[in-house]
Scaffold this motif. Sequence first.
Motif, PDB file in Angstrom:
ATOM      1  N   ASN A 107      54.789  81.121  47.411  1.00  0.00           N
ATOM      2  CA  ASN A 107      54.929  81.887  46.171  1.00  0.00           C
ATOM      3  C   ASN A 107      56.353  81.837  45.629  1.00  0.00           C
ATOM      4  O   ASN A 107      56.573  81.953  44.432  1.00  0.00           O
ATOM      5  CB  ASN A 107      54.530  83.354  46.392  1.00  0.00           C
ATOM      6  CG  ASN A 107      53.031  83.526  46.540  1.00  0.00           C
ATOM      7  OD1 ASN A 107      52.284  82.573  46.421  1.00  0.00           O
ATOM      8  ND2 ASN A 107      52.604  84.734  46.798  1.00  0.00           N
ATOM      9  N   GLU A 110      56.932  78.916  43.512  1.00  0.00           N
ATOM     10  CA  GLU A 110      56.021  78.995  42.366  1.00  0.00           C
ATOM     11  C   GLU A 110      56.541  79.958  41.295  1.00  0.00           C
ATOM     12  O   GLU A 110      56.312  79.751  40.102  1.00  0.00           O
ATOM     13  CB  GLU A 110      54.638  79.456  42.838  1.00  0.00           C
ATOM     14  CG  GLU A 110      53.900  78.433  43.692  1.00  0.00           C
ATOM     15  CD  GLU A 110      52.624  78.988  44.279  1.00  0.00           C
ATOM     16  OE1 GLU A 110      51.881  78.215  44.912  1.00  0.00           O
ATOM     17  OE2 GLU A 110      52.357  80.192  44.119  1.00  0.00           O
ATOM     18  N   ASP A 135      47.845  76.932  45.631  1.00  0.00           N
ATOM     19  CA  ASP A 135      47.166  78.164  46.042  1.00  0.00           C
ATOM     20  C   ASP A 135      45.696  77.957  46.362  1.00  0.00           C
ATOM     21  O   ASP A 135      45.167  78.564  47.299  1.00  0.00           O
ATOM     22  CB  ASP A 135      47.311  79.226  44.949  1.00  0.00           C
ATOM     23  CG  ASP A 135      48.740  79.709  44.789  1.00  0.00           C
ATOM     24  OD1 ASP A 135      49.522  79.526  45.739  1.00  0.00           O
ATOM     25  OD2 ASP A 135      49.078  80.255  43.729  1.00  0.00           O
TER      26      ASP A 135
END
Length: 314
Positions: A107, A110, A135
């Motif tokens: 994450n 991202e 994901d």
Amino acid sequence: KELIERLKGGVQIFARATPEQKVKIVTALHQMDKVVAMTGDGVNDAPALKGADVGVAMGVTGTDVAREAAQVILLDDNFASIVAGVEEGRTIFNNIKKFTNYVLVSNGPEIIPFLLYILFPVPLALTVIQILCIDLCTDIVPSMGLGQEKPDRQVMRQKPRSRRHKLLDWPVIAHSYFFLGLIEAAFSFSLFFFVLHQGGWVYGTEIAANAPLYLSATGLTLSSIVLMQIGNLFGRRSSRGSGLDMSVLKNPLIVGGITFEIIFSWAILYFPPLGRVIGTGPVDPALYAFAWLGVPLIFGLDYLRKRIFAALEG
């Protein structure tokens, strides 16, 4: 009160306890803020089983009332099964924490591209569809593999967790976002801007989303993140060890997940049909080989962190 004083003094064994005494023992231990497990098989044991944090009833010789009041039923009436159940429960808890930690790490790289895109005049390092590829594609099978890991050899040597211990606590969040997440982001974005710079891009200038240079840069970024998740995967297999000391071949999901990540990291760069769908382009093979250095980088830094914390605790 006398019972509590005796318990505080170090009493560890009770013999020939009656059902009424079992209730008193549970009550006394609760007043001492202890977590209590109680075993029983008769109708009169039901209050103690119900009052305990974990009631354990006998499945063969136990009465229906005792089984209904308990949270755990021993189908074989073997107390050794309690130990096996605790080991299994600890393993499940640890495995959930492992794959949560694993998934949260990606994450970081991202989220950061969007922050950089908003704050600075730079292209977006990852597109939405590329984030979804991580994901919903490459992270799924490895995380399932972590969820099916066998019990660690040290799992029964660990002290019991506090009842206030959370599955997603601050150490996990900090480790995922502010340590491993930053490592992945720093390495992958360095490759992104290196490709742009080598192609003649100048800071502050716009670049088309379908420009070959941009497709190559964002493709290498995505590829490096997918590869670094392999190093992250091995590190998550053990909270204290390297993760390499546990046989990988015994977990087919992890083997399959790693294989898929390797193939995917190559295909998004050098398989044009997939590149057109995801929005990536090819790079010099030397750069793809360099992206592989992210695997030992994230694994090595995380193992160094484990050794430092182990030394501080020891």
